[in-house]
Design a protein around this motif. Structure first.
Motif, short mmCIF file in Angstrom:
data_model
loop_
_atom_site.label_atom_id
_atom_site.label_comp_id
_atom_site.label_asym_id
_atom_site.label_seq_id
_atom_site.Cartn_x
_atom_site.Cartn_y
_atom_site.Cartn_z
N SER A 1 0.63 -1.30 -0.21
CA SER A 1 -0.04 0.01 0.36
C SER A 1 0.60 0.93 -0.12
CB SER A 1 -1.20 0.24 1.18
OG SER A 1 -1.72 -1.19 1.23
N ILE A 2 0.22 2.09 -0.41
CA ILE A 2 1.10 3.64 -0.61
C ILE A 2 -0.07 4.87 -0.11
CG2 ILE A 2 1.60 5.74 -2.26
CD1 ILE A 2 3.17 3.09 -4.07
N HIS A 3 0.07 5.60 0.83
CA HIS A 3 -0.78 6.10 0.71
C HIS A 3 0.22 7.72 0.27
CE1 HIS A 3 -2.24 3.30 3.45
NE2 HIS A 3 -1.35 3.24 3.49
N ILE A 4 -1.12 8.86 0.19
CA ILE A 4 -0.72 9.49 -0.17
C ILE A 4 -0.89 11.10 0.30
CG2 ILE A 4 -0.09 9.19 -2.83
CD1 ILE A 4 -2.39 10.25 -3.17
N ARG A 5 -0.97 12.26 0.44
CA ARG A 5 -1.41 13.61 1.20
C ARG A 5 -2.32 13.98 -0.31
NH1 ARG A 5 -1.55 14.04 6.40
NH2 ARG A 5 0.65 12.98 7.54
N ALA A 6 -3.27 14.66 -0.46
CA ALA A 6 -3.63 15.33 -0.94
C ALA A 6 -4.85 16.40 -1.30
CB ALA A 6 -4.75 14.89 -2.66
N ASP A 7 -4.96 17.55 -1.13
CA ASP A 7 -5.86 18.08 -0.94
C ASP A 7 -7.56 17.45 -1.13
OD1 ASP A 7 -7.07 21.47 -0.94
OD2 ASP A 7 -7.73 20.78 -2.48
N GLU A 8 -8.75 17.97 -0.60
CA GLU A 8 -9.43 17.11 -0.30
C GLU A 8 -10.29 17.75 -1.39
OE1 GLU A 8 -13.67 17.10 2.68
OE2 GLU A 8 -12.37 19.05 2.95
N ASP A 9 -10.14 18.28 -1.87
CA ASP A 9 -11.32 18.77 -3.44
C ASP A 9 -10.53 17.90 -4.23
OD1 ASP A 9 -12.91 20.72 -2.22
OD2 ASP A 9 -11.60 22.99 -2.80
N GLN B 1 -9.95 3.98 -8.29
CA GLN B 1 -8.70 4.66 -7.88
C GLN B 1 -7.41 3.85 -8.01
OE1 GLN B 1 -9.64 8.17 -4.92
NE2 GLN B 1 -11.21 6.61 -4.55
N SER B 2 -7.10 3.28 -7.59
CA SER B 2 -6.46 2.42 -7.31
C SER B 2 -5.57 1.68 -9.29
CB SER B 2 -6.39 0.89 -6.74
OG SER B 2 -6.65 1.16 -5.17
N LEU B 3 -6.48 1.31 -9.79
CA LEU B 3 -5.63 0.83 -11.34
C LEU B 3 -5.29 2.26 -11.55
CD1 LEU B 3 -6.14 -0.66 -13.90
CD2 LEU B 3 -8.55 -0.24 -14.17
N ILE B 4 -5.89 4.04 -12.14
CA ILE B 4 -5.60 4.40 -12.22
C ILE B 4 -4.91 4.79 -11.56
CG2 ILE B 4 -5.92 6.90 -13.00
CD1 ILE B 4 -7.96 5.09 -14.27
N MET B 5 -3.92 5.45 -10.23
CA MET B 5 -2.90 5.36 -9.82
C MET B 5 -1.59 4.22 -10.50
SD MET B 5 -2.84 8.37 -8.62
CE MET B 5 -2.01 8.25 -7.20
N ARG B 6 -2.01 2.55 -10.80
CA ARG B 6 -1.04 2.31 -10.54
C ARG B 6 -0.85 2.65 -12.18
NH1 ARG B 6 -4.39 -1.68 -8.30
NH2 ARG B 6 -5.31 -2.08 -10.03
N GLU B 7 -1.63 2.50 -13.27
CA GLU B 7 -1.23 2.94 -14.55
C GLU B 7 -0.80 4.67 -14.65
OE1 GLU B 7 -1.99 1.33 -17.26
OE2 GLU B 7 -2.10 -0.68 -15.65
N LEU B 8 -0.50 5.50 -13.91
CA LEU B 8 -0.06 6.34 -13.86
C LEU B 8 1.82 6.67 -13.52
CD1 LEU B 8 -2.82 8.94 -12.23
CD2 LEU B 8 -1.41 9.40 -14.60
N MET B 9 1.13 5.25 -12.74
CA MET B 9 2.93 5.21 -12.02
C MET B 9 3.82 4.90 -12.48
SD MET B 9 1.93 3.78 -7.99
CE MET B 9 3.52 3.14 -7.55
N LYS B 10 3.18 3.77 -13.25
CA LYS B 10 3.80 2.51 -14.71
C LYS B 10 4.50 4.16 -16.35
CE LYS B 10 0.81 -1.65 -13.90
NZ LYS B 10 0.28 -2.37 -14.83
N ASP B 11 3.22 5.14 -16.36
CA ASP B 11 3.22 5.61 -17.38
C ASP B 11 4.51 7.03 -16.76
OD1 ASP B 11 2.74 6.92 -19.50
OD2 ASP B 11 2.32 9.25 -18.57
N TYR B 12 4.75 7.10 -15.55
CA TYR B 12 5.51 7.96 -14.83
C TYR B 12 7.05 7.27 -15.04
CZ TYR B 12 8.76 10.41 -11.47
OH TYR B 12 9.84 11.79 -11.89
#
Length: 54
Positions: A8-16, A32-43
């Motif tokens: 698990s990776i925990h991040i802080r983000a603005d509430e909005d 949200q997990s799928l999109i974050m994994r794809e963003l990480m792979k792309d990066y």
């Protein structure tokens, strides 16, 4: 073959920002997990330096 261990990776983000991200992701039928994994792979594919010693 062994299965990769999930972590698990925990991040802080603005509430909005977090609410809007969740709304858009779910409206598209994703998690949200799928999109974050794809963003990480792309990066990584764009920024990872090749290992010259391999």
């Amino acid at each position: 073959m062994t299965k990769a261990k999930n972590v698990s990776i925990h991040i802080r983000a603005d509430e909005d920002l977090a609410k809007e991200f969740k709304r858009v992701v779910e409206a598209q039928g994703y998690t949200q997990s799928l999109i974050m994994r794809e963003l990480m792979k792309d990066y990584l594919s764009k920024n990872k330096q090749p290992d010259l010693l391999k």
